[in-house]
Structure formats: structure tokens, C-alpha cells
Design an enzyme around this catalytic site. Structure first.
Site, PDB file in Angstrom:
ATOM      1  N   ASP A 168      35.600  28.128  48.448  1.00 40.10           N
ATOM      2  CA  ASP A 168      36.155  26.958  47.771  1.00 40.10           C
ATOM      3  C   ASP A 168      35.574  25.580  48.067  1.00 40.10           C
ATOM      4  OD1 ASP A 168      37.771  29.049  47.145  1.00 40.10           O
ATOM      5  OD2 ASP A 168      39.608  28.160  47.904  1.00 40.10           O
ATOM      6  N   GLU A 399      42.579  34.151  58.799  1.00 37.35           N
ATOM      7  CA  GLU A 399      41.825  34.021  57.545  1.00 37.35           C
ATOM      8  C   GLU A 399      40.350  33.706  57.840  1.00 37.35           C
ATOM      9  OE1 GLU A 399      43.488  30.861  55.211  1.00 37.35           O
ATOM     10  OE2 GLU A 399      42.369  31.379  53.377  1.00 37.35           O
TER      11      GLU A 399
END
Ligand code: 9WN
Length: 432
Positions: A168, A399
């Protein structure tokens, strides 16, 4: 290792909701495209039924034109921004009538996931039967990409949003943000209520993300209009490598099924794409693959973990692979670094704490491990595998992880969401 594997299974079981998995509690409460696929690989090792359901639910949200959205909003919750009311998938005439979703996609992992499920399966006959029921939908998805996302008919598909890349806030996108001046949006971020803001993209970056969606929405998510007007239009080596890998898997699986009706078309796409990928995206000077900015017609000359992902899809020649691995070890593989940082540790833009600007991600490591092994770099592949196990053992199923070894002394070098599904799923695959 058994205990770690059991913990991984618990993470996956807890994140499995009604027929699909969330990537992580609180932070990501819906179904995400590439997460779902990678999660199915983990489930395939101990609960094939869940793996199959995961893919079935994902494909159930496919649009009439073959498109598969990046988020499927199964539940009504306002703990994630931007949600369904911002994305408005209903604007597209062929969108799913059953599910609300985003109007963008993510790396198309489904093809290779089906092949992985077949590889893992202990009941190959049953799994092949299952594959037969879903494979045409994956073919339709590839058909969508090759016919709708390649305006110059090059063999390389575009992404029109950084969220489509999966990486992202990569520093690569900074060059594109420099060409834009979006309005200042007023909105309530939800991610930073779950996770330290220092580990997430900035507010100004979000303004860019929202603005690109607004442009697409103005044109009801028309692929043609997006290709013509989106300020973000990129040929991404990770995205295209995943498409190529999945495309090869479709060829292999259709051949296994004895169904040759689509194989020739798939092979045509495959040959053209691999050639275009090698001709256009390899940067001789940097010694690896890079992104190409199709809107501004210029290469984005940066090294990231995406630069090495083509190894997984068997794209480089052996000679090129040698060069790439040398570059990777020189820049990313120092004694004090865990493999593989998501962005070039020698660059000024490197930030080992911030999301896709430097931390290590398990999904990229998993692809790298497989790719390196495939080309015969057994020792380096083993290092990637051991690094992956070690960072999870030390910190938990986060993550992403700090790439600097010195930060891993007290188990606080895992960032973003905890009990993150694909970290658990791919660890299970690495351990088996
Ligand atoms: C936007 C779900 C997703 C991953 C992406 C990751 C992150 C979302 C966000 O989480 O992106 O799609 O809100 O930041 O970057 O790769 O699929 O795990």
C-alpha cells in the site's frame, strides 16, 4: 515447532467466520482477496473443507465481467475505513448483486492457490473434483485482466490504485504522489485506533488513496475510463508475476483435468506476458525488476521485495536470477538484516517500522523462499525460511516485522495487527 504450528492453526480457526476468513481481528474485519487465497493454503494442511469454502466464498463475489474485488464487505461494521458506502461497488453495472465490495482488485493469487491445494491434498481425486467446480471462474478472472487491464495490448496488466498492489504505502508510490494534488478529505481513520500511527500510512497519503477512488467512481468504475484518466496507472512486477504464476497453474490444472478447451488461450497470454515482463520491467543497471508508471510513461527505478518476486513465477532466466540474487544479498541480506525487507535498506526512503516502507512481510518471504528453491539457491532459500520462522517465534504472528535484527531482543519487533492470518497460514506451509 509443533507448538508453533498449533498456535498458527488456532489463529486461523479464530479468524475463520461464516465461510471466509478475516485477515486480522479489529483491524481488517472483512474478506480480502489475496489474503483469502494465501489463508486457504494454510487451511489445506489441516482442514481442506475450510480451504475450499474460503475460495468458494471469494469467487461467489465475482462480478459478471470476471473481476474479483479486493474487499468483500460481508458484515456491517464501521470499524474499518473506507467501508462500502465510500467504495460504492453498485456503481459498476456488472458488479455483484449479492455482495457489497470495493471497485478495485488485488494480486490474483487464486490460480496458484488451487495448484498449491492440490499439491498439499492427501485426497487428490477429491481435490481435483473440487477444482473442476471453480477453475472456470478463475479463468474468467484472467480473461478480465488480459482483455480489460492492458490498454496497449502489451501482455502486462495495470493497477490503478496502490491498494491493488497489496504493498500500500511503498516508497515507490511517492513519485506518483508528487504528480498529484488531491483535496484534503475529512474522515475518521479507524486503522490508527487499532494500531500505532507510526506503523501506518499518513493522513496525506490517505487523501491520495481516496481521491483516486473518487475519480474511478465518477466513471462508474469503467476500466476504459480508468485507463484514460486515473493519475495512478502502474505495471507492477509483483502483481504481474502473481498473474503469470497463477496463469501457469491454470494451464497445469486444466491439463490434469484433461480439459484442453482453454489451454491454448492461456498459453498465448502466458508467452506474451513473460516476454513483455522480461523486456520491459528488468532494469539492467539495478539488476532486478522494477515498476513502470504507465500514466507518466516512466520506469520507477527502485528496489523492493517485489523486485525479486518474479523468481516465484519462473520469469527470469538462470543468468538473470544469478544477478538478482547477488543484488538481493548485497542490499537486503546483510548480517544485521532479516530477509527480506520490503524496501531497499540502502535507500533514504527505507523505514523498517512503517508498513510497506521496509518491514519484512511473511507473504513475500514465502514467495521468495519458493522462488529461490526453484532456481537452486538452496542455502539462501533456507535462510529466508529460518528468518521467517525466527521472527514469528520471537514476536508472534504479526502482520509485519522490523528487518533489523537488533530490534528483536525483547519480542516487540512485530508490528501492525497481531494474530494475522496469512502469517499463520504460510508458516504452516513452510513447516510442512
Ligand atoms: C487495504 C488485509 C490487507 C492486505 C494488504 C495490506 C493491508 C489494507 C489497509 O491489509 O491493506 O487493502 O487497510 O491497509 O497492505 O496487502 O491485503 O490484510
Amino acid at each position: 515447532m509443533k507448538a508453533l504450528q498449533e498456535r498458527a492453526q488456532t489463529v486461523l480457526n479464530n479468524n475463520f467466520k461464516e465461510g471466509f476468513s478475516i485477515p486480522c481481528a479489529k483491524l481488517y474485519p472483512f474478506q480480502w482477496f489475496w489474503d483469502s487465497g494465501l489463508i486457504a493454503i494454510g487451511f489445506a494442511h489441516f482442514d481442506m473443507q475450510k480451504a475450499e469454502q474460503e475460495i468458494e466464498t471469494l469467487l461467489d463475489a465475482q462480478w459478471e465481467n470476471g473481476f474479483i474485488p479486493h474487499i468483500i464487505f460481508h458484515t456491517d461494521t464501521d470499524t474499518y475505513f473506507p467501508g462500502p458506502d465510500f467504495h460504492r461497488s453498485d456503481l459498476h453495472p456488472q458488479s455483484s448483486k449479492k455482495y457489497k465490495s470495493t471497485g478495485m482488485t488485488q494480486p490474483p493469487v487464486t490460480g496458484f492457490v488451487l495448484e498449491e491445494m492440490y499439491r498439499i491434498s492427501k485426497d487428490k481425486v477429491a481435490t481435483l473434483k473440487y477444482i473442476e467446480t471453480v477453475i472456470d471462474k478463475v479463468y474468467d478472472n484472467h480473461n478480465y485482466f488480459f482483455t480489460k487491464r492492458d490498454p496497449q495490448n502489451e501482455g502486462l496488466v495495470y493497477i490503478y490504485h496502490n491498494w491493488e498492489s497489496g504493498t500500500d504505502n511503498s516508497p515507490i508510490w511517492d513519485d506518483i504522489w508528487d504528480t498529484m494534488d488531491p483535496p484534503e478529505y475529512t474522515f475518521e481513520r479507524r486503522d490508527t485506533t487499532h494500531v500505532d500511527a507510526a506503523e501506518r500510512p499518513s493522513k496525506r497519503e490517505y487523501d491520495h488513496y481516496l481521491y483516486i477512488i473518487d475519480i474511478a467512481k465518477e466513471h462508474n468504475y469503467s476500466d476504459e475510463k480508468i485507463a484514460e484518466l486515473s493519475p495512478f496507472l502502474v505495471q507492477d512486477p509483483l502483481f504481474n508475476a502473481i498473474l503469470i504464476k497463477s496463469n501457469q497453474s491454470l494451464i497445469n490444472l486444466y491439463e490434469l483435468l484433461g480439459d484442453y478447451s482453454k489451454v491454448e488461450q492461456l498459453k498465448q497470454w502466458q508467452n506474451k506476458s513473460v516476454k513483455a515482463f522480461n523486456d520491459k520491467l528488468f532494469d539492467e543497471e539495478l539488476g532486478a525488476y522494477i515498476h513502470y508508471d504507465l500514466r507518466n510513461e516512466k520506469p520507477l527505478r527502485y528496489l523492493s521485495s517485489s523486485s525479486f518476486a518474479p523468481l516465484y513465477a519462473n520469469i527470469p532466466s538462470k543468468e538473470r536470477a544469478d544477478v538478482m540474487v547477488k543484488v538481493m544479498m548485497e542490499k537486503f541480506g546483510g548480517d544485521q538484516q532479516y530477509l527480506c525487507a520490503s524496501f531497499d535498506p540502502t535507500s533514504e526512503r527505507f523505514n523498517p517500522k512503517k508498513y510497506w516502507r521496509g518491514p519484512v512481510w511473511i507473504n513475500l518471504n514465502w514467495m521468495l523462499f519458493k522462488g529461490l528453491k526453484q532456481y537452486g539457491f538452496s542455502e539462501i532459500a533456507e535462510r529466508v525460511k529460518q528468518d521467517t520462522i525466527e521472527i514469528i517465534e520471537k514476536n508472534g504472528f504479526y502482520e509485519y516485522f522490523d528487518s533489523r535484527k537488533e530490534m528483536h531482543k525483547d519480542g516487540t519487533a512485530g508490528y501492525g495487527g497481531n494474530d494475522f492470518s496469512w502469517s499463520a497460514a504460510l508458516l504452516i506451509d513452510l513447516l510442512n
